[in-house]
Design a protein around this motif. Structure first.
Motif, PDB file in Angstrom:
ATOM      1  N   LYS A 285       8.014 -12.812 -17.471  1.00 25.39           N
ATOM      2  CA  LYS A 285       8.428 -14.208 -17.283  1.00 25.39           C
ATOM      3  C   LYS A 285       7.208 -15.118 -17.130  1.00 25.39           C
ATOM      4  CE  LYS A 285      12.819 -15.267 -15.592  1.00 25.39           C
ATOM      5  NZ  LYS A 285      13.880 -14.374 -15.629  1.00 25.39           N
ATOM      6  N   LEU A 286       7.320 -16.305 -17.714  1.00 23.76           N
ATOM      7  CA  LEU A 286       6.270 -17.302 -17.520  1.00 23.76           C
ATOM      8  C   LEU A 286       6.600 -18.136 -16.280  1.00 23.76           C
ATOM      9  CD1 LEU A 286       5.865 -18.226 -21.225  1.00 23.76           C
ATOM     10  CD2 LEU A 286       3.990 -17.495 -19.757  1.00 23.76           C
ATOM     11  N   PRO A 287       5.586 -18.692 -15.639  1.00 23.34           N
ATOM     12  CA  PRO A 287       5.866 -19.460 -14.417  1.00 23.34           C
ATOM     13  C   PRO A 287       6.586 -20.776 -14.720  1.00 23.34           C
ATOM     14  CG  PRO A 287       3.562 -19.616 -15.029  1.00 23.34           C
ATOM     15  CD  PRO A 287       4.172 -18.631 -15.967  1.00 23.34           C
ATOM     16  N   ASN A 288       7.399 -21.188 -13.756  1.00 32.79           N
ATOM     17  CA  ASN A 288       8.017 -22.509 -13.842  1.00 32.79           C
ATOM     18  C   ASN A 288       7.029 -23.517 -13.263  1.00 32.79           C
ATOM     19  OD1 ASN A 288       9.423 -24.842 -13.466  1.00 32.79           O
ATOM     20  ND2 ASN A 288      10.841 -24.002 -11.940  1.00 32.79           N
ATOM     21  N   ILE A 289       6.409 -24.295 -14.118  1.00 30.08           N
ATOM     22  CA  ILE A 289       5.398 -25.238 -13.608  1.00 30.08           C
ATOM     23  C   ILE A 289       5.998 -26.630 -13.396  1.00 30.08           C
ATOM     24  CG2 ILE A 289       3.411 -23.993 -14.562  1.00 30.08           C
ATOM     25  CD1 ILE A 289       3.281 -26.159 -16.763  1.00 30.08           C
ATOM     26  N   LYS A 290       7.276 -26.779 -13.789  1.00 32.38           N
ATOM     27  CA  LYS A 290       7.897 -28.107 -13.683  1.00 32.38           C
ATOM     28  C   LYS A 290       8.080 -28.542 -12.229  1.00 32.38           C
ATOM     29  CE  LYS A 290      11.047 -26.732 -16.435  1.00 32.38           C
ATOM     30  NZ  LYS A 290      11.964 -26.278 -17.442  1.00 32.38           N
ATOM     31  N   LYS A 291       8.084 -27.568 -11.318  1.00 34.36           N
ATOM     32  CA  LYS A 291       8.300 -27.920  -9.906  1.00 34.36           C
ATOM     33  C   LYS A 291       7.056 -28.527  -9.247  1.00 34.36           C
ATOM     34  CE  LYS A 291       7.443 -23.225  -8.298  1.00 34.36           C
ATOM     35  NZ  LYS A 291       7.933 -22.013  -7.771  1.00 34.36           N
ATOM     36  N   TYR A 292       5.938 -28.547  -9.946  1.00 34.00           N
ATOM     37  CA  TYR A 292       4.707 -29.081  -9.336  1.00 34.00           C
ATOM     38  C   TYR A 292       4.476 -30.539  -9.746  1.00 34.00           C
ATOM     39  CZ  TYR A 292       3.948 -24.202  -8.340  1.00 34.00           C
ATOM     40  OH  TYR A 292       4.107 -22.924  -7.885  1.00 34.00           O
ATOM     41  N   GLN A 293       3.886 -31.280  -8.790  1.00 34.65           N
ATOM     42  CA  GLN A 293       3.560 -32.678  -9.103  1.00 34.65           C
ATOM     43  C   GLN A 293       2.281 -32.779  -9.920  1.00 34.65           C
ATOM     44  OE1 GLN A 293       3.436 -34.517  -5.297  1.00 34.65           O
ATOM     45  NE2 GLN A 293       5.578 -35.180  -5.462  1.00 34.65           N
ATOM     46  N   LYS A 294       1.357 -31.893  -9.625  1.00 33.95           N
ATOM     47  CA  LYS A 294       0.110 -31.917 -10.401  1.00 33.95           C
ATOM     48  C   LYS A 294      -0.450 -30.504 -10.524  1.00 33.95           C
ATOM     49  CE  LYS A 294      -2.579 -33.189  -6.375  1.00 33.95           C
ATOM     50  NZ  LYS A 294      -3.389 -34.128  -5.690  1.00 33.95           N
ATOM     51  N   ILE A 295      -1.267 -30.349 -11.539  1.00 27.99           N
ATOM     52  CA  ILE A 295      -1.869 -29.036 -11.799  1.00 27.99           C
ATOM     53  C   ILE A 295      -3.388 -29.198 -11.869  1.00 27.99           C
ATOM     54  CG2 ILE A 295      -2.072 -27.189 -13.546  1.00 27.99           C
ATOM     55  CD1 ILE A 295       0.860 -27.708 -14.234  1.00 27.99           C
ATOM     56  N   HIS A 296      -4.077 -28.278 -11.237  1.00 25.98           N
ATOM     57  CA  HIS A 296      -5.529 -28.204 -11.415  1.00 25.98           C
ATOM     58  C   HIS A 296      -5.820 -26.914 -12.180  1.00 25.98           C
ATOM     59  CE1 HIS A 296      -6.546 -30.798  -7.626  1.00 25.98           C
ATOM     60  NE2 HIS A 296      -5.869 -31.464  -8.552  1.00 25.98           N
ATOM     61  N   ILE A 297      -6.709 -26.992 -13.133  1.00 29.80           N
ATOM     62  CA  ILE A 297      -7.148 -25.775 -13.827  1.00 29.80           C
ATOM     63  C   ILE A 297      -8.631 -25.617 -13.513  1.00 29.80           C
ATOM     64  CG2 ILE A 297      -7.444 -24.610 -16.047  1.00 29.80           C
ATOM     65  CD1 ILE A 297      -5.100 -26.226 -17.149  1.00 29.80           C
ATOM     66  N   VAL A 298      -9.013 -24.436 -13.027  1.00 30.19           N
ATOM     67  CA  VAL A 298     -10.389 -24.222 -12.560  1.00 30.19           C
ATOM     68  C   VAL A 298     -10.973 -23.012 -13.288  1.00 30.19           C
ATOM     69  CG1 VAL A 298     -11.813 -23.746 -10.534  1.00 30.19           C
ATOM     70  CG2 VAL A 298      -9.789 -25.188 -10.306  1.00 30.19           C
ATOM     71  N   ALA A 299     -12.146 -23.173 -13.857  1.00 25.99           N
ATOM     72  CA  ALA A 299     -12.754 -22.076 -14.630  1.00 25.99           C
ATOM     73  C   ALA A 299     -14.202 -22.431 -14.947  1.00 25.99           C
ATOM     74  CB  ALA A 299     -11.969 -21.861 -15.919  1.00 25.99           C
ATOM     75  N   CYS A 300     -14.889 -21.531 -15.637  1.00 26.15           N
ATOM     76  CA  CYS A 300     -16.280 -21.760 -16.050  1.00 26.15           C
ATOM     77  C   CYS A 300     -16.414 -21.529 -17.557  1.00 26.15           C
ATOM     78  CB  CYS A 300     -17.232 -20.786 -15.371  1.00 26.15           C
ATOM     79  SG  CYS A 300     -17.173 -20.841 -13.596  1.00 26.15           S
ATOM     80  N   GLY A 301     -17.375 -22.202 -18.166  1.00 25.07           N
ATOM     81  CA  GLY A 301     -17.759 -21.929 -19.559  1.00 25.07           C
ATOM     82  C   GLY A 301     -16.592 -22.030 -20.523  1.00 25.07           C
ATOM     83  N   SER A 302     -16.461 -21.005 -21.360  1.00 22.70           N
ATOM     84  CA  SER A 302     -15.406 -21.019 -22.370  1.00 22.70           C
ATOM     85  C   SER A 302     -14.021 -21.038 -21.735  1.00 22.70           C
ATOM     86  CB  SER A 302     -15.523 -19.785 -23.272  1.00 22.70           C
ATOM     87  OG  SER A 302     -16.694 -19.870 -24.018  1.00 22.70           O
ATOM     88  N   ALA A 303     -13.876 -20.394 -20.584  1.00 27.86           N
ATOM     89  CA  ALA A 303     -12.577 -20.393 -19.910  1.00 27.86           C
ATOM     90  C   ALA A 303     -12.219 -21.823 -19.496  1.00 27.86           C
ATOM     91  CB  ALA A 303     -12.626 -19.463 -18.702  1.00 27.86           C
TER      92      ALA A 303
ATOM     93  N   VAL B 158      -8.775 -30.580 -15.149  1.00 28.40           N
ATOM     94  CA  VAL B 158      -9.525 -29.338 -15.376  1.00 28.40           C
ATOM     95  C   VAL B 158     -10.900 -29.500 -14.732  1.00 28.40           C
ATOM     96  CG1 VAL B 158     -10.180 -27.627 -17.114  1.00 28.40           C
ATOM     97  CG2 VAL B 158      -8.419 -29.302 -17.637  1.00 28.40           C
ATOM     98  N   GLU B 159     -11.296 -28.522 -13.941  1.00 30.42           N
ATOM     99  CA  GLU B 159     -12.570 -28.634 -13.230  1.00 30.42           C
ATOM    100  C   GLU B 159     -13.421 -27.386 -13.423  1.00 30.42           C
ATOM    101  OE1 GLU B 159     -14.008 -31.042 -11.255  1.00 30.42           O
ATOM    102  OE2 GLU B 159     -12.383 -32.444 -11.695  1.00 30.42           O
ATOM    103  N   ILE B 160     -14.707 -27.599 -13.518  1.00 31.95           N
ATOM    104  CA  ILE B 160     -15.675 -26.499 -13.535  1.00 31.95           C
ATOM    105  C   ILE B 160     -15.708 -25.897 -12.120  1.00 31.95           C
ATOM    106  CG2 ILE B 160     -18.166 -26.035 -13.659  1.00 31.95           C
ATOM    107  CD1 ILE B 160     -17.428 -26.821 -16.400  1.00 31.95           C
ATOM    108  N   ALA B 161     -15.598 -24.589 -12.031  1.00 31.38           N
ATOM    109  CA  ALA B 161     -15.462 -23.953 -10.715  1.00 31.38           C
ATOM    110  C   ALA B 161     -16.637 -24.265  -9.780  1.00 31.38           C
ATOM    111  CB  ALA B 161     -15.296 -22.445 -10.887  1.00 31.38           C
ATOM    112  N   SER B 162     -17.855 -24.294 -10.323  1.00 32.03           N
ATOM    113  CA  SER B 162     -19.016 -24.510  -9.444  1.00 32.03           C
ATOM    114  C   SER B 162     -19.022 -25.929  -8.861  1.00 32.03           C
ATOM    115  CB  SER B 162     -20.314 -24.235 -10.206  1.00 32.03           C
ATOM    116  OG  SER B 162     -20.345 -25.006 -11.385  1.00 32.03           O
ATOM    117  N   GLU B 163     -18.278 -26.850  -9.455  1.00 35.44           N
ATOM    118  CA  GLU B 163     -18.120 -28.196  -8.901  1.00 35.44           C
ATOM    119  C   GLU B 163     -16.933 -28.222  -7.937  1.00 35.44           C
ATOM    120  OE1 GLU B 163     -20.027 -30.972  -9.584  1.00 35.44           O
ATOM    121  OE2 GLU B 163     -21.359 -29.581 -10.623  1.00 35.44           O
ATOM    122  N   TYR B 164     -15.845 -27.624  -8.383  1.00 37.84           N
ATOM    123  CA  TYR B 164     -14.589 -27.658  -7.610  1.00 37.84           C
ATOM    124  C   TYR B 164     -14.783 -27.072  -6.220  1.00 37.84           C
ATOM    125  CZ  TYR B 164      -9.436 -27.336  -7.129  1.00 37.84           C
ATOM    126  OH  TYR B 164      -8.121 -27.467  -6.742  1.00 37.84           O
TER     127      TYR B 164
END
Ligand code: F6R
Length: 582
Positions: A272-290, A311-317
């Motif tokens: 199953k994929l997550p239900n993301i509709k229940k969230y008001q906002k999403i942050h995506i955190v990763a480095c480089g190509s990710a 979307v945030e670079i992890a070393s900043e976040y």
């Protein structure tokens, strides 16, 4: 970052350790070393690639216990003295990680004279000092986390016990394993697969004691633990280059297969994929190509689900005010699942919001820290520059966005995708690579989702070919960067978004008017003749998975440029695949 491989058993240790280090070389390759036991501890180290060390060692040496290391320098330049193992008093050790308070510790260890500039040698002294007080190495290692700030995975030999290897970890990955022939410590699972597919994951502050036929694991209170043994579910074939010249090329060509493996469990409703509709906002955190995959996720989530996504670079976040609450979902993307900055961000926010990992390596540190995890079935990725793992991340993000939107017509899109990926892979991009192989600067431009692809294209090219390329939002060029465009400057322009096509073509014309040579990448439905490009690459259309098709020529151009420049494609200089230091 840095690979550790240790063995004690019935077989000669040196060939086993060197082979193990070879499979860990992607974690660092600026120097390497080994300590092995005969009637004493012998240390051999060398600067440069592992092959330099191999040339110095007699593989037939009568030794059945050793610890090995391949280094990605953090403290002290990559030379023979700074290479591991480091030895002080009774302690010889190899280390992956960073000791943040090594300067403070060094001041307390005045009785030692230091040979290297490394933080690791300080740790060797500290452990030796504590060991001289208690002569109980397990007790000393259990205490380490109280004294040492930072991260470490250690393989240790103690002078008084030349039949054992000890290990401890905090923050850096480490597994232990047992075969019929002996016991092993390694920084990752594939390194032990030639000997066994069974392994134990060490948790932070756990201590392992290895002898030739036994492994005992203690927690920090010195209780013996009964740890779960895992079985690797991949294949040893994953480690082979097959008939490809480089792992990177093999991994590019594996994309149809691994994307299929990643998406099918969800398309068949097995997962199953997550239900993301229940969230008001999403942050995506990763480095480089990710992080670049995350940018594609943002465009799709905002487009299909109308949820504000950052979307945030992890070393900043990790050092920002994150403004999260229970209505925020933070998605962490990582191939290795070990990237130190991304891992630190999970630890920082996980008690204040829901967390979802999109991870390739099963049971890796990030996978274990997040609340929910989706595994990208990319298989083992060996080339330092990611291709197939990035694509699987994009594939999952595309599917999450689509499943949480209203309209669904996914199966057709998917069927076409796999066929079209194979078609795009059959094209020859060497002519384009020849066009840019001698350049020293290249521009990648695009708008919207195409800008996210431009960023990934630019990173791929610069990391493996060392050409200084930059990615720009096409509309932003005229605010400064266009001053760098001159006669014959190569511009790779990506146009796959119908809404933004005309605007981007105007920006391409602005570069053309200043002498740029344009390589235009677009889709069948957007294709048009014109005098605004010099070379054109046309990709099949796919509404949801367009980026997976568009990235293929971009990856292959980077590959062939690097090949034409004779670069070490699978192990680009100064890089390491798993970045386990901050
Ligand atoms: C570039 C590349 C890196 C990684 C980054 C994150 O080709 O591979 O930029 O994407 O270091 O690594 P993971 O995904 O392991 O967290």
């Amino acid at each position: 970052m840095c690979g550790i491989y240790c063995y004690v058993g019935k077989k000669k240790a040196i060939p086993i350790i060197l082979e193990g280090l070879a499979s860990l070389e992607y974690r660092g390759y600026d120097s390497s070393g080994i300590a092995y036991v005969t009637d004493k501890i012998n240390i051999i180290k060398e600067k440069g690639k592992l092959s330099n060390l191999i040339n110095l060692i007699d593989k037939n040496t009568d030794t059945y216990l050793g610890i090995g290391h391949t280094r990605w320098a953090t403290h002290g330049s990559p030379n023979k003295i700074n290479a591991h193992p480091h030895q002080q008093g009774s302690i010889t050790l190899v280390h992956n990680g960073i000791i943040e308070n090594y300067q403070e510790l060094k001041k307390l260890l005045t009785e030692y004279s230091f040979k290297s500039e490394t933080d690791t040698e300080v740790l060797a002294c500290l452990i030796d000092k504590l060991y001289q007080e208690s002569h109980n190495i397990i007790k000393v290692l259990a205490k380490l986390s109280e004294l040492v700030k930072g991260s470490y995975a250690l393989g240790i030999i103690v002078n008084d016990d030349l039949n054992s290897i000890y290990a401890v970890k905090k923050g850096s990955p480490l597994i232990v394993a047992k075969s019929d022939d002996g016991t092993f410590i390694a920084s990752d699972i594939p390194a032990i697969l030639k000997h066994t597919d069974k392994y134990i994951l060490l948790n932070d502050n756990e201590i392992a004691h290895l002898t030739k036929d036994n492994i005992t694991i203690y927690n920090e209170r010195l209780n013996i633990l009964n740890k779960k043994t895992y079985t690797y579910n991949g294949s040893i074939e994953d480690i082979s280059k097959q008939d490809y010249e480089h792992y990177m090329l093999k991994e590019i060509y594996e994309q149809p297969e691994v994307i299929k493996n990643t998406l099918l469990p969800f398309l068949n409703n097995k997962q199953k994929l997550p239900n993301i509709k229940k969230y008001q906002k999403i942050h995506i955190v990763a480095c480089g190509s990710a992080y670049h995959a995350g940018l594609i996720g943002k465009y799709l989530i905002e487009k299909y689900c109308h949820i504000e996504t950052k979307v945030e670079i992890a070393s900043e976040y990790r050092y920002q005010n994150n403004f999260i609450n229970k209505k925020t979902l933070v998605i962490f993307i990582s191939q290795s699942g070990e990237t130190a900055d991304t891992l630190a961000c999970v630890k920082k926010v996980k008690n204040n919001c829901d967390t979802l990992g999109i991870i390739n390596v099963i049971d890796s540190s990030i996978a274990r820290e997040v609340k929910d995890v989706i595994y990208t079935n990319a298989g083992l990725e060996i080339a330092v520059a990611t291709t197939k793992a990035y694509s699987c991340q994009v594939a999952i993000l595309s599917l999450i966005a689509y499943y949480n939107s209203k309209t669904k017509n996914i199966i057709n899109e998917f069927d076409n995708l796999i066929n079209d990926l194979n078609k795009v892979l059959k094209n020859d991009y060497r002519k384009i690579a020849d066009l840019i192989k001698d350049d020293e600067k290249i521009f990648y431009i695009g708008r919207g989702i195409d800008y996210a692809l431009a960023l990934e294209g630019s990173l791929k090219l610069k990391e493996i070919s060392y050409i200084n390329s930059v990615a720009y939002q096409a509309g932003e060029l005229k605010h400064g960067t266009i001053s760098l465009i001159e006669n014959n400057t190569k511009v790779i322009a990506i146009v796959t978004d119908k809404e933004l096509k005309d605007k981007t073509i105007s920006n391409i014309k602005e570069t053309k008017a200043r002498g740029a040579k344009v390589i235009y990448i677009t889709t069948t439905s957007l294709d048009e003749e014109g005098d605004f490009y010099d070379e054109k690459i046309i990709i099949p259309d796919n509404k949801l998975f367009q980026s997976l098709l568009t990235i293929i020529p971009i990856q292959l151009i980077a590959y062939y440029v690097a090949k034409a420049r004779n670069c070490d494609i699978d192990k680009p200089k100064n890089l390491a695949k798993s970045v386990t230091v901050e």
